[in-house]
Design a protein around this motif. Structure first.
Motif, PDB file in Angstrom:
ATOM      1  N   LEU A 133      32.864  41.790  38.588  1.00  0.00           N
ATOM      2  CA  LEU A 133      31.438  41.505  38.747  1.00  0.00           C
ATOM      3  C   LEU A 133      30.647  42.775  39.056  1.00  0.00           C
ATOM      4  N   LEU A 134      31.212  43.656  39.870  1.00  0.00           N
ATOM      5  CA  LEU A 134      30.524  44.908  40.184  1.00  0.00           C
ATOM      6  C   LEU A 134      30.357  45.758  38.926  1.00  0.00           C
ATOM      7  N   GLN A 135      31.363  45.750  38.054  1.00  0.00           N
ATOM      8  CA  GLN A 135      31.198  46.465  36.785  1.00  0.00           C
ATOM      9  C   GLN A 135      30.070  45.852  35.959  1.00  0.00           C
ATOM     10  N   ASP A 136      30.001  44.508  35.945  1.00  0.00           N
ATOM     11  CA  ASP A 136      28.922  43.841  35.215  1.00  0.00           C
ATOM     12  C   ASP A 136      27.557  44.214  35.780  1.00  0.00           C
ATOM     13  N   ARG A 137      27.518  44.547  37.071  1.00  0.00           N
ATOM     14  CA  ARG A 137      26.258  44.899  37.718  1.00  0.00           C
ATOM     15  C   ARG A 137      25.978  46.397  37.679  1.00  0.00           C
ATOM     16  N   GLY A 138      26.760  47.121  36.897  1.00  0.00           N
ATOM     17  CA  GLY A 138      26.430  48.511  36.638  1.00  0.00           C
ATOM     18  C   GLY A 138      27.207  49.548  37.411  1.00  0.00           C
ATOM     19  N   VAL A 139      28.195  49.139  38.222  1.00  0.00           N
ATOM     20  CA  VAL A 139      28.994  50.131  38.942  1.00  0.00           C
ATOM     21  C   VAL A 139      30.058  50.669  37.990  1.00  0.00           C
ATOM     22  N   PRO A 140      30.104  51.971  37.744  1.00  0.00           N
ATOM     23  CA  PRO A 140      31.093  52.522  36.812  1.00  0.00           C
ATOM     24  C   PRO A 140      32.528  52.248  37.265  1.00  0.00           C
ATOM     25  N   ALA A 141      33.404  51.982  36.311  1.00  0.00           N
ATOM     26  CA  ALA A 141      34.793  51.652  36.633  1.00  0.00           C
ATOM     27  C   ALA A 141      35.469  52.775  37.408  1.00  0.00           C
ATOM     28  N   ASP A 142      35.149  54.037  37.092  1.00  0.00           N
ATOM     29  CA  ASP A 142      35.808  55.144  37.779  1.00  0.00           C
ATOM     30  C   ASP A 142      35.293  55.357  39.201  1.00  0.00           C
ATOM     31  N   LYS A 143      34.280  54.604  39.576  1.00  0.00           N
ATOM     32  CA  LYS A 143      33.753  54.668  40.942  1.00  0.00           C
ATOM     33  C   LYS A 143      34.349  53.564  41.822  1.00  0.00           C
ATOM     34  N   LEU A 144      35.065  52.639  41.218  1.00  0.00           N
ATOM     35  CA  LEU A 144      35.602  51.476  41.920  1.00  0.00           C
ATOM     36  C   LEU A 144      37.049  51.702  42.343  1.00  0.00           C
ATOM     37  N   THR A 145      37.398  51.149  43.500  1.00  0.00           N
ATOM     38  CA  THR A 145      38.782  51.195  43.962  1.00  0.00           C
ATOM     39  C   THR A 145      39.133  49.866  44.616  1.00  0.00           C
ATOM     40  N   TYR A 146      40.323  49.358  44.321  1.00  0.00           N
ATOM     41  CA  TYR A 146      40.750  48.046  44.813  1.00  0.00           C
ATOM     42  C   TYR A 146      41.362  48.197  46.199  1.00  0.00           C
ATOM     43  N   VAL A 147      40.726  47.587  47.204  1.00  0.00           N
ATOM     44  CA  VAL A 147      41.233  47.602  48.573  1.00  0.00           C
ATOM     45  C   VAL A 147      41.098  46.194  49.151  1.00  0.00           C
ATOM     46  N   PRO A 148      42.095  45.336  48.909  1.00  0.00           N
ATOM     47  CA  PRO A 148      42.034  43.988  49.488  1.00  0.00           C
ATOM     48  C   PRO A 148      42.145  44.058  51.002  1.00  0.00           C
ATOM     49  N   LEU A 149      41.633  43.032  51.663  1.00  0.00           N
ATOM     50  CA  LEU A 149      41.636  43.012  53.123  1.00  0.00           C
ATOM     51  C   LEU A 149      42.975  42.519  53.666  1.00  0.00           C
ATOM     52  N   TRP A 150      43.194  42.793  54.921  1.00  0.00           N
ATOM     53  CA  TRP A 150      44.438  42.491  55.608  1.00  0.00           C
ATOM     54  C   TRP A 150      44.160  41.501  56.731  1.00  0.00           C
ATOM     55  N   ALA A 151      45.214  41.044  57.356  1.00  0.00           N
ATOM     56  CA  ALA A 151      45.105  40.104  58.472  1.00  0.00           C
ATOM     57  C   ALA A 151      45.267  40.842  59.800  1.00  0.00           C
ATOM     58  N   GLU A 152      44.997  40.126  60.889  1.00  0.00           N
ATOM     59  CA  GLU A 152      45.307  40.653  62.222  1.00  0.00           C
ATOM     60  C   GLU A 152      46.804  40.449  62.450  1.00  0.00           C
ATOM     61  N   GLU A 153      47.600  41.380  61.996  1.00  0.00           N
ATOM     62  CA  GLU A 153      49.042  41.174  61.948  1.00  0.00           C
ATOM     63  C   GLU A 153      49.677  41.055  63.323  1.00  0.00           C
ATOM     64  N   HIS A 154      49.067  41.675  64.324  1.00  0.00           N
ATOM     65  CA  HIS A 154      49.658  41.590  65.664  1.00  0.00           C
ATOM     66  C   HIS A 154      49.673  40.154  66.184  1.00  0.00           C
ATOM     67  N   LEU A 155      48.835  39.296  65.618  1.00  0.00           N
ATOM     68  CA  LEU A 155      48.802  37.896  66.053  1.00  0.00           C
ATOM     69  C   LEU A 155      49.947  37.086  65.457  1.00  0.00           C
ATOM     70  N   THR A 156      50.668  37.658  64.491  1.00  0.00           N
ATOM     71  CA  THR A 156      51.715  36.893  63.799  1.00  0.00           C
ATOM     72  C   THR A 156      53.106  37.479  63.980  1.00  0.00           C
ATOM     73  N   ARG A 157      53.222  38.536  64.755  1.00  0.00           N
ATOM     74  CA  ARG A 157      54.503  39.254  64.806  1.00  0.00           C
ATOM     75  C   ARG A 157      55.485  38.706  65.826  1.00  0.00           C
ATOM     76  N   ARG A 158      55.043  37.879  66.735  1.00  0.00           N
ATOM     77  CA  ARG A 158      55.985  37.345  67.723  1.00  0.00           C
ATOM     78  C   ARG A 158      55.933  35.821  67.694  1.00  0.00           C
ATOM     79  N   PRO A 159      57.096  35.189  67.889  1.00  0.00           N
ATOM     80  CA  PRO A 159      57.108  33.723  67.894  1.00  0.00           C
ATOM     81  C   PRO A 159      56.324  33.178  69.082  1.00  0.00           C
TER      82      PRO A 159
END
Length: 415
Positions: free
Chosen positions: A186-212
């Motif tokens: 969608l950002l490319q459709d809105r005029g952002v050049p492909a070479d300016k884009l980088t894929y960085v998906p978000l992460w979770a609060e992993e410390h909340l899941t590391r211990r039983p």
């Protein structure tokens, strides 16, 4: 590197507001000097967190991260005027009392939501000549339209202005990060050049899941016979939770229970709807403290992710997707697009399409047929997928690489 972080949201705010803190700590752990400009914590209820009081500015150090907090008007209710004051006051305070802290940085990461953050961002870019990595965490103005925060008439009146504003943000950024494949397209459709884009998906609060942890079943009067579906998050218009309530009312299994945790503008209407349709198997828990979220995650056999059908639903990636995968829990996904793709690719989800009552009911029945043991197996697949795809270490590494790249480019251009 000397790295700046500009975000209205930061620790100790919970949920998606905590993710900039994970990034800042991750970069500091890699040896970088990290300086943060943010607001006083008040998400998600508009009440300033214990231990803080709003003042013009306040400096503190949290785990080797240097944080400057600036004044804002705290509000997260349904008033468009008060919400605009919240966003605008942070931007103004950051410009007047915060950005000086970021002078001399090699590069600055900026969270794009809300888009009023453009004011201090532009000052950093053009006055201090520092390269910007703009992370598109929410797609504006689409987010405003989908949330129900603004009436259709008011939205149409400002849509053009918001589109123009966002376009200027993308053009001024040295690089633009996106969190899902659909957003990148969608950002490319809105005029952002492909070479300016980088894929960085978000992460979770992993410390909340590391211990039983011990689940909340005993205190909620649930036992091993119960199949528990959990929704935890914002109770707003974009989630389309009415279909969940209506579907639960049609489930005749006495061992089925749906727990709804969170708050938002739709909470009162959803509680009323549950009473009206006889959804006695839906229990509203209100806001669950952050420290109890691991116990709530452990309570659910399957966790609910939904988006009201809209053009935006195809590329929205709610943060609870990563949180559920990291916790090793199965998902019932009532949405299309990128979220449904993750549910299928991870092997952790039952994807039923849009948030429609009949489809949600069918998903609940599929979960019941699988049973608790098989749902645990789905969750284990999801955890493996999370660490291959979404982990904080992977995300911080991607941000670090993007910041290094734009810092080198700035030096090269200056030379």
């Amino acid at each position: 590197m000397r790295i700046g972080v500009l975000s209205q949201w930061f620790d100790p705010e919970p949920g998606p507001a905590s993710l900039p803190g994970v990034l800042a700590r991750g970069l500091a752990a890699r040896g970088h000097d990290v300086q943060v400009v943010t607001g006083f914590p008040n998400y998600p209820d508009g009440r300033v967190a214990a231990g803080y009081r709003i003042r013009r500015r306040f400096d503190e150090t949290l785990e080797n991260v240097h944080v400057r907090r600036v004044a804002l008007y705290p509000s997260h209710d349904s008033s468009a005027i008060r919400r605009t004051l919240t966003y605008g006051s942070f931007a103004a305070s950051a410009l007047l009392s915060g950005v000086e802290r970021l002078r001399g940085m090699d590069a600055v990461w900026v969270g794009n939501s809300p888009v009023t953050v453009a004011a201090p961002m532009w000052w950093i870019r053009y006055r201090y000549r520092i390269p910007i990595l703009l992370h598109v965490l929410d797609l504006w103005p689409d987010t405003v339209a989908a949330s129900g925060f603004m009436s259709n008439g008011k939205f149409r009146a400002v849509e053009g202005t918001l589109n123009s504003w966002c376009g200027r943000m993308y053009r001024s950024a040295s690089s633009v990060a996106y969190i899902s494949p659909g957003v990148g397209r969608l950002l490319q459709d809105r005029g952002v050049p492909a070479d300016k884009l980088t894929y960085v998906p978000l992460w979770a609060e992993e410390h909340l899941t590391r211990r039983p942890v011990e689940s909340m079943r005993a205190e909620l009067g649930l036992d091993e016979r119960h199949l528990v579906l959990v929704y935890a998050g914002t109770l707003g218009g974009a989630q389309g939770l009415e279909s969940l309530v209506d579907a639960c009312a049609k489930v005749d299994d006495p061992n089925f229970c749906c727990l709804v945790a969170g708050s938002g503008v739709s909470e009162a209407d959803l509680r009323r709807r549950a009473r009206d349709v006889g959804a006695t198997n839906v229990r509203f828990l209100g806001r669950v403290p952050k420290e109890r979220m691991p116990a709530l995650m452990a309570t659910g056999d399957i966790h609910y992710v939904s988006l009201r059908p809209s053009a935006m639903a195809a590329y929205t990636m709610p943060s609870k997707v990563q949180a559920t995968l990291a916790a090793g829990k199965a998902m019932l996904v009532a949405a299309d697009g990128d979220v449904a793709s993750v549910a299928r690719e991870s092997g952790a989800g039952i994807a039923v399409g849009s948030a429609d009552t009949a489809l949600v009911l069918e998903g609940i029945r599929q979960a019941a047929i699988l049973g608790r043991r098989n749902l645990r197996l789905l969750g284990e697949r999801g955890r493996d997928y999370y660490y291959r795809t979404f982990s904080a270490a992977t995300g911080v590494g991607r941000v670090e690489s993007a910041l290094r790249k734009i810092a080198r480019q700035e030096v090269s251009h200056a030379g």
